[in-house]
Design a protein around this motif. Structure first.
Motif, short mmCIF file in Angstrom:
data_model
loop_
_atom_site.label_atom_id
_atom_site.label_comp_id
_atom_site.label_asym_id
_atom_site.label_seq_id
_atom_site.Cartn_x
_atom_site.Cartn_y
_atom_site.Cartn_z
N VAL A 63 37.84 42.69 36.11
CA VAL A 63 38.90 42.40 35.14
C VAL A 63 39.03 43.57 34.17
N VAL A 64 37.90 44.00 33.61
CA VAL A 64 37.89 45.11 32.64
C VAL A 64 38.38 46.40 33.30
N CYS A 65 37.88 46.66 34.51
CA CYS A 65 38.22 47.89 35.22
C CYS A 65 39.73 47.95 35.52
N SER B 272 41.31 34.63 37.30
CA SER B 272 41.45 33.25 37.81
C SER B 272 40.21 32.83 38.59
N GLN B 273 39.71 33.75 39.44
CA GLN B 273 38.50 33.45 40.21
C GLN B 273 37.31 33.22 39.28
N LEU B 274 37.22 34.04 38.24
CA LEU B 274 36.11 33.91 37.29
C LEU B 274 36.20 32.57 36.55
N GLY C 237 45.38 49.98 34.55
CA GLY C 237 46.79 49.54 34.47
C GLY C 237 47.18 48.66 35.63
N LYS C 238 46.17 48.02 36.28
CA LYS C 238 46.45 47.11 37.41
C LYS C 238 46.34 45.67 36.94
N SER C 239 46.94 44.77 37.69
CA SER C 239 46.85 43.35 37.35
C SER C 239 45.42 42.84 37.58
N ALA C 240 44.90 42.14 36.57
CA ALA C 240 43.54 41.59 36.67
C ALA C 240 43.57 40.07 36.81
#
Length: 291
Positions: free
Chosen positions: A246-248, A261-263, A253-256
């Motif tokens: 998520v952080v990465c 949602s999985q987390l 600039g990518k969708s996390a």
């Protein structure tokens, strides 16, 4: 065990410390163990099952006649298996810790430390772990002090570990955690420790996440993403892998949203999930005041 004699549980412990839980379970049939070593072996195997989420198996297999360390491990399984029973589990562990016959057992103190650390009751955890006595207790103290932002105390624990055995896997891990906490030029040293683990042993989620966190601290988010996706292939539900992705992704600039949602689904109590939920609630409240 005679001085200089090989440690029959070395490989099993090492697998467990580095997060190779299935390997620890698969290679646990070690011959000619003393009764004390057999209890330690069983406690490591059952803790590996807990790490894999097989709580009920541990609860079912450890009966009331088992040794104190195994009873403590069963309590840890109960703690994670049922949020509704957390209070009962915590009151049981406090009762056992107060029993002079078993209260000083190092595995019972370790399990108490793990549970109270999860409860974020760090002072209570340290009551039982601070005296040390085993490498695992010292390593847990390092983790607790780092969570309390007391790297000065964490460093003292690390020094004790280095005096006992500088090359011990837990000493190296604690050194890496410490380096990440200190930051700056120490990040590269932490990366090299995880790199050494991945060359000597297998690249587990724990090792890959360690390398990825170092990469993110150094601003190498593309490399971090590659490492984290590799970790995700090994375990699609690993909470640290998902949180770090998520952080990465946000930095790239990518969708996390998919990883978040999985987390949320698999680890609703994770700190990142709580922080995001809190931020969302604040945003909703702010919108309502404007509306």
């Amino acid at each position: 065990m005679a001085a200089g004699a090989p440690d029959p549980l070395f490989a099993l412990r090492n697998n467990f410390y580095l997060g190779a839980y299935q390997a620890a379970i698969n290679n646990s049939d070690v011959p000619n163990l003393s009764s004390e070593e057999a209890v330690e072996r069983d406690s490591l195997v059952y803790r590996s099952y807990i790490a894999l989420g097989s709580y009920q198996l541990v609860i079912n297999e450890i009966d009331s006649s088992a040794a104190t360390p195994l009873q403590a491990v069963k309590l840890l399984a109960s703690y994670f298996a049922s949020p509704a029973n957390k209070e009962a589990t915590i009151s049981s562990i406090k009762e056992w810790l107060g029993d002079p016959a078993i209260g000083s057992n190092p595995i019972l103190r370790l399990i108490a430390g793990i549970i109270f650390m999860h409860e974020e009751d760090y002072n209570e955890a340290l009551k039982h772990t601070n005296a040390g006595g085993t490498m695992e207790l010292h390593a847990l103290n390092v983790q607790i002090f780092l969570k309390m932002y007391r790297s000065d105390y964490a460093e003292k624990q690390l020094r004790i570990m280095q005096q006992i055995d500088e090359d011990h896997t837990l000493t190296q891990l604690a050194n890496a955690w410490m380096n990440i906490a200190v930051g700056g030029s120490k990040i590269q040293e932490a990366y090299l420790i995880f790199q050494d683990f991945s060359e000597k042993y297998q690249s587990t989620c724990l090792v890959l996440n360690g390398k990825a966190v170092c990469c993110m601290h150094m601003g190498n988010f593309d490399d971090a993403e590659t490492l984290l996706l590799d970790a995700l292939n090994k375990d699609a539900k690993d909470s640290e892998t998902l949180a770090n992705l998520v952080v990465c992704c946000l930095h790239l600039g990518k969708s996390a949203s998919r990883f978040l949602s999985q987390l949320k689904l698999s680890h609703p109590d994770h700190l990142l999930v709580k922080r995001v939920s809190s931020a969302e609630d604040n945003f909703e409240r702010a919108l309502q005041t404007v509306a």
